[in-house]
Design a protein around this motif. Structure first.
Motif, PDB file in Angstrom:
ATOM      1  N   UNK A  72       0.763  -1.239   0.000  1.00  0.00           N
ATOM      2  CA  UNK A  72       0.000   0.000   0.000  1.00  0.00           C
ATOM      3  C   UNK A  72       0.792   1.287   0.000  1.00  0.00           C
ATOM      4  N   UNK A  73       1.940   1.290   0.672  1.00  0.00           N
ATOM      5  CA  UNK A  73       2.705   2.534   0.757  1.00  0.00           C
ATOM      6  C   UNK A  73       3.145   3.029  -0.622  1.00  0.00           C
ATOM      7  N   UNK A  74       3.522   2.103  -1.509  1.00  0.00           N
ATOM      8  CA  UNK A  74       3.947   2.521  -2.850  1.00  0.00           C
ATOM      9  C   UNK A  74       2.797   3.155  -3.619  1.00  0.00           C
ATOM     10  N   UNK A  75       1.619   2.544  -3.541  1.00  0.00           N
ATOM     11  CA  UNK A  75       0.456   3.108  -4.236  1.00  0.00           C
ATOM     12  C   UNK A  75       0.115   4.486  -3.684  1.00  0.00           C
ATOM     13  N   UNK A  76       0.213   4.632  -2.366  1.00  0.00           N
ATOM     14  CA  UNK A  76      -0.046   5.930  -1.750  1.00  0.00           C
ATOM     15  C   UNK A  76       0.910   6.984  -2.305  1.00  0.00           C
ATOM     16  N   UNK A  77       2.179   6.619  -2.424  1.00  0.00           N
ATOM     17  CA  UNK A  77       3.202   7.543  -2.931  1.00  0.00           C
ATOM     18  C   UNK A  77       3.000   7.829  -4.419  1.00  0.00           C
ATOM     19  N   UNK A  78       2.850   6.796  -5.226  1.00  0.00           N
ATOM     20  CA  UNK A  78       2.765   6.953  -6.679  1.00  0.00           C
ATOM     21  C   UNK A  78       1.526   7.736  -7.093  1.00  0.00           C
ATOM     22  N   UNK A  79       0.398   7.459  -6.460  1.00  0.00           N
ATOM     23  CA  UNK A  79      -0.854   8.097  -6.856  1.00  0.00           C
ATOM     24  C   UNK A  79      -1.188   9.328  -6.026  1.00  0.00           C
ATOM     25  N   UNK A  80      -0.300   9.702  -5.100  1.00  0.00           N
ATOM     26  CA  UNK A  80      -0.519  10.886  -4.287  1.00  0.00           C
ATOM     27  C   UNK A  80      -1.753  10.790  -3.416  1.00  0.00           C
ATOM     28  N   UNK A  81      -1.987   9.613  -2.862  1.00  0.00           N
ATOM     29  CA  UNK A  81      -3.175   9.389  -2.035  1.00  0.00           C
ATOM     30  C   UNK A  81      -2.926   9.850  -0.602  1.00  0.00           C
ATOM     31  N   UNK A  82      -3.980  10.287   0.044  1.00  0.00           N
ATOM     32  CA  UNK A  82      -3.873  10.639   1.448  1.00  0.00           C
ATOM     33  C   UNK A  82      -3.975   9.365   2.277  1.00  0.00           C
TER      34      UNK A  82
END
Length: 132
Positions: free
Chosen positions: A116-126
Motif C-alpha cells: 500500500x505505501x507505494x500506491x499511496x506515494x505513486x498516486x498521491x493518495x492521502x
C-alpha cells in the motif's frame, strides 16, 4: 481442474491470464492455471500431466506453493519500492494475495511498501486516519 483435484489432491484450481479477460484471448494464447494444495512430491508430476493434456492449446500450471521463492526474487530484484500490489479482483480474492505477500519473508517496511505505501506515494493518495 478435475485431474488436479482427483489425482494430485489440489484444494483449489483457478484459471487466470488472458482467458479470463474479455478480448485478450487470441489464437496465440495459452491457458494459465494456478493450483493450491499440491504436495511437493506431486508438483512436477502435476505439471507434466497438465502439459500432456491434448486439448489443442498449450496449458500452463503454476503451483502456488512453489511460486513463492520466484515471486520473492522478482520483488527483491527490482526493489520492493517499485512493486504495487494488485489482486486481479474479482478473479482472485484480495486476502489471498495479501497473505502471499506477507508470507514472503520481506522486511516489515518492504511488505508495507508493496501492500500500500507505494500506491499511496505513486498516486498521491492521502493516508487514512487510524483510530487512536
Amino acid at each position: 481442474a478435475e485431474l488436479l483435484r482427483t489425482k494430485y489432491n489440489a484444494t483449489r484450481v483457478v484459471v487466470f491470464g488472458s482467458l479470463v479477460h474479455d478480448g485478450r484471448f487470441t489464437r496465440w494464447s495459452d491457458v494459465d492455471i494456478a493450483a493450491w494444495g499440491l504436495a511437493a512430491k506431486d508438483s512436477l508430476y502435476a505439471l507434466g500431466a497438465v502439459m500432456d493434456l491434448d486439448v489443442g492449446i498449450d496449458v500452463n500450471l503454476v503451483d502456488v506453493n512453489t511460486s513463492t521463492p520466484e515471486l520473492l526474487a522478482v520483488i527483491e530484484g527490482i526493489g520492493p519500492e517499485r512493486v504495487l500490489f494488485g489482486s486481479d479482483f474479482p478473479w482472485y480474492e484480495p486476502a489471498d494475495g495479501v497473505a502471499l505477500i506477507q508470507r514472503l519473508g520481506l522486511s516489515t517496511a518492504a511488505t508495507a511498501a508493496v501492500l500500500g505505501d507505494n500506491a499511496t506515494r505513486v498516486f498521491g493518495l492521502a493516508r487514512p486516519a487510524l483510530p487512536v
